[in-house]
Design a protein around this motif. Structure first.
Motif, mmCIF file in Angstrom:
data_model
loop_
_atom_site.group_PDB
_atom_site.id
_atom_site.type_symbol
_atom_site.label_atom_id
_atom_site.label_comp_id
_atom_site.label_asym_id
_atom_site.label_seq_id
_atom_site.Cartn_x
_atom_site.Cartn_y
_atom_site.Cartn_z
ATOM 1 N N ILE A 251 -24.493 -72.705 76.131
ATOM 2 C CA ILE A 251 -23.672 -73.512 77.044
ATOM 3 C C ILE A 251 -24.358 -73.620 78.400
ATOM 4 C CG2 ILE A 251 -21.449 -73.640 78.274
ATOM 5 C CD1 ILE A 251 -20.238 -72.058 75.895
ATOM 6 N N ALA A 252 -24.446 -74.836 78.893
ATOM 7 C CA ALA A 252 -24.937 -75.064 80.259
ATOM 8 C C ALA A 252 -23.890 -75.944 80.918
ATOM 9 C CB ALA A 252 -26.288 -75.767 80.227
ATOM 10 N N LYS A 253 -23.229 -75.408 81.939
ATOM 11 C CA LYS A 253 -22.095 -76.137 82.530
ATOM 12 C C LYS A 253 -22.249 -76.162 84.050
ATOM 13 C CE LYS A 253 -17.902 -75.296 80.724
ATOM 14 N NZ LYS A 253 -16.638 -74.588 80.481
ATOM 15 N N ARG A 254 -22.026 -77.354 84.607
ATOM 16 C CA ARG A 254 -22.084 -77.484 86.063
ATOM 17 C C ARG A 254 -20.694 -77.176 86.636
ATOM 18 N NH1 ARG A 254 -24.895 -81.752 89.115
ATOM 19 N NH2 ARG A 254 -25.119 -82.970 87.225
ATOM 20 N N THR A 255 -20.627 -76.337 87.655
ATOM 21 C CA THR A 255 -19.362 -76.112 88.363
ATOM 22 C C THR A 255 -19.638 -76.384 89.841
ATOM 23 O OG1 THR A 255 -19.626 -73.814 89.080
ATOM 24 C CG2 THR A 255 -18.952 -74.149 86.789
ATOM 25 N N ALA A 256 -18.574 -76.323 90.636
ATOM 26 C CA ALA A 256 -18.747 -76.602 92.070
ATOM 27 C C ALA A 256 -19.654 -75.559 92.721
ATOM 28 C CB ALA A 256 -17.382 -76.604 92.748
ATOM 29 N N HIS A 257 -19.686 -74.339 92.159
ATOM 30 C CA HIS A 257 -20.419 -73.251 92.817
ATOM 31 C C HIS A 257 -21.791 -72.987 92.225
ATOM 32 C CE1 HIS A 257 -16.481 -72.608 94.448
ATOM 33 N NE2 HIS A 257 -16.008 -72.498 93.214
ATOM 34 N N GLY A 258 -22.048 -73.525 91.066
ATOM 35 C CA GLY A 258 -23.326 -73.243 90.430
ATOM 36 C C GLY A 258 -23.280 -73.621 88.961
ATOM 37 N N ILE A 259 -24.254 -73.107 88.238
ATOM 38 C CA ILE A 259 -24.388 -73.482 86.825
ATOM 39 C C ILE A 259 -24.127 -72.274 85.939
ATOM 40 C CG2 ILE A 259 -26.125 -74.145 85.107
ATOM 41 C CD1 ILE A 259 -27.292 -75.905 87.440
ATOM 42 N N GLU A 260 -23.290 -72.490 84.945
ATOM 43 C CA GLU A 260 -23.099 -71.453 83.934
ATOM 44 C C GLU A 260 -24.174 -71.654 82.868
ATOM 45 O OE1 GLU A 260 -19.149 -71.745 82.351
ATOM 46 O OE2 GLU A 260 -18.192 -71.480 84.318
ATOM 47 N N LEU A 261 -24.882 -70.592 82.561
ATOM 48 C CA LEU A 261 -25.924 -70.665 81.534
ATOM 49 C C LEU A 261 -25.722 -69.461 80.629
ATOM 50 C CD1 LEU A 261 -28.512 -71.750 80.266
ATOM 51 C CD2 LEU A 261 -29.827 -70.636 82.075
ATOM 52 N N ARG A 262 -25.203 -69.711 79.448
ATOM 53 C CA ARG A 262 -24.778 -68.581 78.622
ATOM 54 C C ARG A 262 -24.887 -68.885 77.134
ATOM 55 N NH1 ARG A 262 -18.762 -69.629 78.352
ATOM 56 N NH2 ARG A 262 -18.356 -71.333 79.789
ATOM 57 N N VAL A 263 -25.203 -67.842 76.391
ATOM 58 C CA VAL A 263 -25.234 -67.914 74.927
ATOM 59 C C VAL A 263 -24.371 -66.778 74.416
ATOM 60 C CG1 VAL A 263 -26.684 -67.559 72.883
ATOM 61 C CG2 VAL A 263 -27.531 -68.952 74.772
ATOM 62 N N HIS A 264 -23.372 -67.090 73.630
ATOM 63 C CA HIS A 264 -22.518 -66.035 73.075
ATOM 64 C C HIS A 264 -21.682 -66.630 71.937
ATOM 65 C CE1 HIS A 264 -19.372 -68.055 75.345
ATOM 66 N NE2 HIS A 264 -20.051 -67.866 76.470
ATOM 67 N N PRO A 265 -21.149 -65.763 71.064
ATOM 68 C CA PRO A 265 -20.227 -66.281 70.052
ATOM 69 C C PRO A 265 -19.035 -66.907 70.766
ATOM 70 C CG PRO A 265 -20.825 -63.991 69.600
ATOM 71 C CD PRO A 265 -21.315 -64.297 70.974
ATOM 72 N N THR A 266 -18.562 -68.039 70.255
ATOM 73 C CA THR A 266 -17.516 -68.779 70.952
ATOM 74 C C THR A 266 -16.521 -69.338 69.941
ATOM 75 O OG1 THR A 266 -19.311 -69.540 72.401
ATOM 76 C CG2 THR A 266 -17.169 -70.606 72.697
ATOM 77 N N LEU A 267 -15.238 -69.181 70.242
ATOM 78 C CA LEU A 267 -14.233 -69.863 69.419
ATOM 79 C C LEU A 267 -14.166 -71.309 69.866
ATOM 80 C CD1 LEU A 267 -13.052 -66.774 69.321
ATOM 81 C CD2 LEU A 267 -11.012 -67.941 68.466
ATOM 82 N N ILE A 268 -14.251 -72.228 68.908
ATOM 83 C CA ILE A 268 -14.058 -73.644 69.238
ATOM 84 C C ILE A 268 -13.056 -74.236 68.238
ATOM 85 C CG2 ILE A 268 -16.300 -73.977 70.359
ATOM 86 C CD1 ILE A 268 -17.360 -75.260 67.859
ATOM 87 N N PRO A 269 -12.236 -75.176 68.685
ATOM 88 C CA PRO A 269 -11.215 -75.720 67.781
ATOM 89 C C PRO A 269 -11.852 -76.297 66.514
ATOM 90 C CG PRO A 269 -10.854 -76.484 70.041
ATOM 91 C CD PRO A 269 -12.189 -75.810 70.031
ATOM 92 N N VAL A 270 -11.232 -75.999 65.354
ATOM 93 C CA VAL A 270 -11.813 -76.485 64.090
ATOM 94 C C VAL A 270 -11.847 -78.009 64.038
ATOM 95 C CG1 VAL A 270 -11.356 -74.518 62.602
ATOM 96 C CG2 VAL A 270 -9.576 -76.202 62.937
#
Ligand code: HSE
Length: 440
Positions: A251-270
């Motif tokens: 996941i690479a996500k832009r937020t107002a304060h910075g960038i989230e850069l993360r790899v992890h197991p994630t629940l996502i809607p089926v």
């Protein structure tokens, strides 16, 4: 016109595939590139094997520096992998004024800033479509296809080995170890599968995607990396009962304060398309302001699949190598003097929702204590499920699993609440915490 002269470093799975596809499709490739593309020289550890493959089409040598120092070679294709010799060779090729095509995600995620700076100074291209989700032209899509957009986030299943393992765990109820053994037997996972299952391969790719999505330097060291080795089949089953699949996401996500850069197991809607990317396939979702959500799907590994990306880069370089360097697509999508200094956020500042599983004593008041701690931390609950875990004796046992889905909160707040919950005498095992993304 004489074909452009290519030197290839390595002729294993990817190099061999590149050679084969270039030869098979040479007429169409030349019609696209405007000029022939000839692999004129190959460096291989096993010279005899390489000669058997390339015949008289290319000179085969065992010293890769002969390729990068050969004045007749115009493009160097690096497909040997690793970050030591490969880096020396790529830097030498650039110093010698050669364009580089590489599928080496580790090299670019860890040393890309140095490589791109050297290439920029020399006015040469470093093309890397094969570094991420090989058969999917995601680099092209982000750098060029979406260049009118402000990209908000990129979320991808960008490691096929782990996706295969997770699919087997869900569909067959296998443990992680059993699913890994299956992946190894089928040749998906390496004999040493650490890079895949611990999330590093996905983190290298996510690092590159973040850089080209937001125009920030590559910062692999700041990525949060968590693999799938600790996932229990029970959580995959509970997640599914709640309408979620568990995927290893980059996941690479832009937020107002910075960038989230993360790899992890994630629940996502089926119901999300991404949740239906199964087996060893890759899928990437991009959310941008004008195009909205776009999604890309394809094989993330394989000989000819990677060759497809490498050859696309060769065609690009062949078309553009005589163009003014300033007219080419910048390495990281944004002009080097217009890069953003948005920081990569620490995990404590990441905002997401959570799946929690607590093995608790089946006593009056346990649920109230747990939900009380979440309420104190101002963490809102989305759903609660209680299940008598089969392995502790079902209905008659004096233990039970509490599964809680939360709404979004900052990770630091969740960490503090988890520490308080874990300290309860009635919480009998380490709490399982898996992040959840709605991807809406
Ligand atoms: N090992 C990777 C995967 C492919 O399983 O997707 C190369 O990055």
């Amino acid at each position: 016109m004489k074909p452009i002269q290519v030197g290839m470093l390595g002729i294993g799975t990817v190099g061999g595939g590149t050679f084969t596809v270039l030869k098979r499709n040479q007429e169409e490739i030349q019609r696209r590139a405007g000029r022939g593309i000839a692999i004129a020289m190959v460096a291989a550890r096993n010279v005899e094997r390489a000669r058997a493959l390339v015949g008289t089409d290319a000179v085969v040598v065992d010293d890769p520096f002969q390729v990068v120092n050969n004045p007749h070679i115009e493009i160097v294709v690096e497909v040997i992998g690793g970050t030591t010799l490969a880096k020396d060779l790529v830097m030498q090729a650039i110093a010698n004024g050669k364009h580089v095509v590489t599928a080496n995600k580790a090299l670019l995620a860890e040393h890309g800033n140095e490589v791109f700076a050297a290439a920029h100074a020399k006015g040469v291209m470093v093309a890397f479509e094969g570094a991420v989700a090989v058969s999917i032209p995601i680099i092209k899509a982000l750098r060029e296809g979406l260049s009118g957009n402000r990209i908000e986030w990129v979320a991808g299943i960008i490691n096929g080995t782990t996706n295969f393992i997770l699919t087997e765990m869900r569909d067959k109820g296998l443990s992680f170890d059993a699913a890994l053994a299956q992946a190894q037997a089928l040749g998906y996972a390496e004999a040493d599968p650490t890079f895949d299952i611990e999330g590093f391969d996905a983190a290298h790719k996510a690092t590159i995607l973040a850089a080209i999505a937001f125009g920030v330097p590559v910062q692999f060291k700041r990525a949060h990396v968590e693999g799938i080795t600790k996932l229990a089949a029970a959580d995959i089953a509970y997640g599914f009962q709640l309408g979620y699949s568990i995927k290893l996401l980059g996941i690479a996500k832009r937020t107002a304060h910075g960038i989230e850069l993360r790899v992890h197991p994630t629940l996502i809607p089926v119901k999300r398309l991404l949740a239906n990317v199964e087996g060893s396939m890759n899928g990437i979702m991009v959310k941008s302001d004008a195009a909205g959500i776009t999604m890309y799907y394809g094989a993330g590994a394989g000989s000819e699949q990677t060759a497809s990306a490498v050859i696309a880069d060769l065609v690009d370089v062949t078309r553009l190598h005589t163009a003014d360097a300033a007219q080419r697509v910048p390495h990281l999508a944004f002009q080097p003097d217009a890069m953003s200094d948005l920081p990569i956020l620490p995990m404590a500042d990441v905002v997401t929702s959570y799946y929690l599983r607590l093995r608790v004593a089946d006593q009056t008041g346990v649920l109230a204590k747990v939900t009380g701690i979440l309420a104190d931390a101002d963490i809102s609950i989305d759903a609660v499920l209680q299940r008598e875990a089969d392995e502790v004796g079902g209905e008659d046992a004096n233990q039970t699993d509490l599964i809680i889905l939360t709404h979004d909160c900052a990770e630091a707040r969740m960490d503090a609440a988890l520490a308080r919950m874990q300290a309860l005498a009635t919480v009998l095992q380490p709490i399982v915490r898996i992040r959840k993304e709605e991807l809406a």
